[in-house]
Design a protein around this motif. Structure first.
Motif, PDB file in Angstrom:
ATOM      1  N   ASP A 242       7.981  -3.111  -1.521  1.00 52.20           N
ATOM      2  CA  ASP A 242       6.753  -3.229  -0.773  1.00 52.20           C
ATOM      3  C   ASP A 242       7.284  -3.721   0.718  1.00 52.20           C
ATOM      4  O   ASP A 242       7.292  -4.702   0.966  1.00 52.20           O
ATOM      5  CB  ASP A 242       5.811  -4.186  -1.421  1.00 52.20           C
ATOM      6  CG  ASP A 242       4.593  -4.522  -0.644  1.00 52.20           C
ATOM      7  OD1 ASP A 242       3.917  -3.591   0.240  1.00 52.20           O
ATOM      8  OD2 ASP A 242       3.721  -5.293  -0.740  1.00 52.20           O
ATOM      9  N   SER A 562       0.298   3.372   4.618  1.00 56.70           N
ATOM     10  CA  SER A 562       0.370   2.481   3.641  1.00 56.70           C
ATOM     11  C   SER A 562       1.198   1.251   4.363  1.00 56.70           C
ATOM     12  O   SER A 562       0.706  -0.001   3.937  1.00 56.70           O
ATOM     13  CB  SER A 562       1.253   2.901   2.485  1.00 56.70           C
ATOM     14  OG  SER A 562       0.194   3.902   1.893  1.00 56.70           O
ATOM     15  N   HIS A 563       2.216   1.344   5.015  1.00 57.31           N
ATOM     16  CA  HIS A 563       2.817   0.398   5.769  1.00 57.31           C
ATOM     17  C   HIS A 563       3.376   0.669   7.378  1.00 57.31           C
ATOM     18  O   HIS A 563       3.011   1.908   7.503  1.00 57.31           O
ATOM     19  CB  HIS A 563       4.102   0.210   4.896  1.00 57.31           C
ATOM     20  CG  HIS A 563       3.995  -0.247   3.531  1.00 57.31           C
ATOM     21  ND1 HIS A 563       4.080   0.733   2.608  1.00 57.31           N
ATOM     22  CD2 HIS A 563       3.886  -1.389   3.085  1.00 57.31           C
ATOM     23  CE1 HIS A 563       3.975   0.005   1.456  1.00 57.31           C
ATOM     24  NE2 HIS A 563       3.814  -1.514   1.659  1.00 57.31           N
TER      25      HIS A 563
END
Length: 612
Positions: A242, A562-563
């Motif tokens: 992550d 997402s990031h």
């Protein structure tokens, strides 16, 4: 054999003739070269020249005119132009004075017809005569005053093709011009009586060094620590399952994980391979921009040949079952090896800069870096700018595509990976195909080659611009066909703007009188250069950077939302442009004065200011 005594000593204040004219300015002697028999002098504006002895006279032999005659503010402002005059920027400021010298050297009939452009600060009052011509002073002053009354309200229409050096100058000797520092007053003095009024541009004020960028000396130490730390942060983050900025700081691996001798060997071999391709007698030999000495260095611009040969070499390795996924699995060690090489190169550059002449150093404040460090004909800065890091960027991206296939069990790379690879490959190939254009960039023309450029070329570019491809290896993003088409269209639009605007600029720079460019409108400046205010350059102040931003967006979209990490390049590029925008605006305003204000009123939209 005993050498004759030097007439003028270091520190003497004398009068130096400006090349190509009969105008003399007060200068300070910096030194004397016995071999070339030239004096190095510095004018009050910070311009340094090398003059022959006959172009230097004792200050006592000149009469200085009264300030009331030469600089009557009321008379000057009412006749020359509106009070909206501003100063000019520090970069390349000698061009204004050279333009004035070219005007004074023209035929007498043309002097009467010359118009003064409102961006030039002129002095049309009679210049002081040499002491030996006092018998003619009364007649000359009367005639010059009459010409002043007739010409003060005119404007100069300076041509971009005005020559810096006349043929008579070339016959008289060599002059080394160094760029000015700031604007100010310097009183010109004429050595011989002329029947025509002289036009003298007021040179800039004296400053011994240009302002330091990036925070000065404290900033230099900061960037020395921050840049490697930031690259390490990005690499460690992209390795996480992550990769969120919330996970700060990322866990540090053991020290032995940073080092791999084989990785150092691979990086060294890659750089040597690119060096061999660089020195091969293949491709065009291009001339760089004139140096302060007037010399033009030659460069082997065969970058496209280098990337084609590199692609063939990679294809051979793949055919021989060489495991290129090693680049993905040893990314940290390869980055460490590249960092070590950049540090060693920086140390070498720093040491050699201590032993070269002052004229070979960049005018970037007091950093003392050499502008064009060369080992014979091998230009270290030019090579590092375009070869190992830039072509290595494409190699790493390709290795990431193979790693994605292996890690995700795919027969072909994902659509996202293909888009990132193709988009960035097109960007690099385009840059190498037009490699000659880099010779006019700030890096090549003005910046000394030290740690920041060496680290940027060898570490920053190949190991941060590849973050998007690295991210997609472990974080695949499925893209539908409509999404792929939309992103491709966005990329095409960005690349079209980028390429067309650059081509328009380069064509105008090569031949401003080309009939194909007759539709372009320009604003002439006191430096002899012109500002384009139509075509692509009339839409925004730097359309090629607008295209660059659109392409950066197309690179980031395949990585999803997402990031924030894969959007790093887009964010970094925006910050870079904001910094350069503020820096260039202030410098252009100081240099071009009211011409720059007119340019800003004409082209209102800002990406980044640009001049030709």
């Amino acid at each position: 054999m005993k050498m004759p005594p030097v007439k003028y000593q270091r520190g003497d204040t004398v009068m130096g003739r400006w090349p190509g004219s009969s105008l003399y300015y007060e200068v300070k002697v910096l030194g004397f070269d016995a071999k070339s028999q030239l004096y190095t002098v510095i004018y009050k504006d910070g311009t340094e020249l090398e003059l022959k002895e006959q172009d230097i006279k004792s200050a006592s032999g000149f009469q200085t005119r009264s300030r009331s005659r030469s600089r009557s503010p009321g008379r000057r402002r009412s006749r020359s132009r509106s009070p909206g005059r501003t100063t000019r920027r520090s970069s390349s400021r000698t061009a204004a004075a050279v333009a004035a010298a070219a005007i004074t050297d023209s035929a007498p009939s043309s002097r009467r017809d010359t118009k003064l452009k409102d961006t030039v600060e002129v002095t049309l009052s009679p210049l002081p005569q040499a002491a030996e011509n006092n018998s003619n002073n009364r007649h000359e002053k009367k005639e010059e005053k009459q010409k002043e009354d007739n010409n003060t309200s005119n404007k100069v229409n300076e041509k971009p093709e005005a020559k810096v050096q006349t043929e008579s100058e070339k016959n008289q000797g060599r002059y080394n011009l160094r760029r000015r520092k700031d604007d100010g007053d310097t009183k010109p003095v004429e050595a011989k009586p002329e029947k025509e009024a002289k036009i003298a541009v007021a040179p800039a004020a004296s400053t011994l060094s240009t302002p330091l960028d990036f925070g000065g000396k404290i900033g230099a130490y900061f960037w020395l620590l921050f840049l490697p730390a930031w690259v390490l942060f990005l690499i460690l983050q992209v390795n996480l399952v992550d990769p969120s900025l919330v996970n700060f700081p990322p866990p540090l691996p053991p020290l032995e994980a940073f080092w791999d001798a084989q990785a150092l060997g691979f990086v060294t071999l890659w750089i040597l391979f690119q060096a061999v391709l660089y020195v091969l007698p293949v491709g065009k030999v291009s001339e760089g921009m004139p140096l302060r000495s007037g010399e033009r260095l030659k460069y082997r611009t065969n970058g496209f040949f280098a990337i084609v040969v590199s692609a063939v070499a990679v294809a051979v390795m793949v055919h021989q079952d060489v495991d290129l996924t090693y680049i993905h699995s040893h990314f940290l060690q390869l980055a460490t090896a590249s960092f070590l090489i950049s540090v060693l190169l920086s140390i070498y550059l720093y040491v050699r800069s201590r032993y070269v002449g002052q004229e070979q150093l960049a005018l970037g404040g007091n950093s003392g870096h050499e502008l064009n460090p060369r080992i014979q004909d091998f230009d270290l800065k030019f090579f590092c700018e375009m070869r190992p890091g830039l072509i290595g960027w494409c190699l790493i991206n390709f290795a990431m595509a193979i790693a994605e296939m292996k890690q995700q069990g795919l027969d072909t790379p994902s659509n996202s990976m293909i888009l990132v690879n193709l988009f960035q490959l097109l960007y690099v190939v385009d840059g190498l195909w037009n490699e000659e254009a880099i010779l006019t960039t700030m890096d090549l023309m003005h910046d000394g080659f030290g740690f920041m450029l060496a680290f940027g070329d060898l570490v920053w570019v190949p190991f941060t611009y590849t973050i998007q491809a690295y991210y997609l290896v472990s974080h695949p993003i499925p893209l539908s066909l409509p999404a792929v088409i939309a992103i491709v269209i966005l990329k095409i639009i960005g690349f079209y703007i980028f390429r067309k605007s650059n081509s328009e600029k380069n064509a105008f720079r090569r031949n401003p009188s080309d009939p194909k460019l007759s539709y372009l409108k320009t604003i002439h400046t006191a430096t002899g250069k012109s500002l384009l205010v139509s075509g692509w350059w009339g839409v925004v102040r730097h359309p090629n950077y607008l295209g660059d931003l659109i392409m950066a967006l197309a690179w980031s979209l395949p990585c999803g939302f997402s990031h924030l990490l894969p959007w790093y390049y887009m964010i970094f590029f925006i910050i870079l442009l904001v910094h350069r925008d503020s820096r260039d605006m202030s410098e252009c305003r100081r240099k071009y004065g009211s011409a720059w204000e007119e340019y800003c009123r004409t082209v209102r939209y800002r990406i980044i200011p640009h001049v030709y």
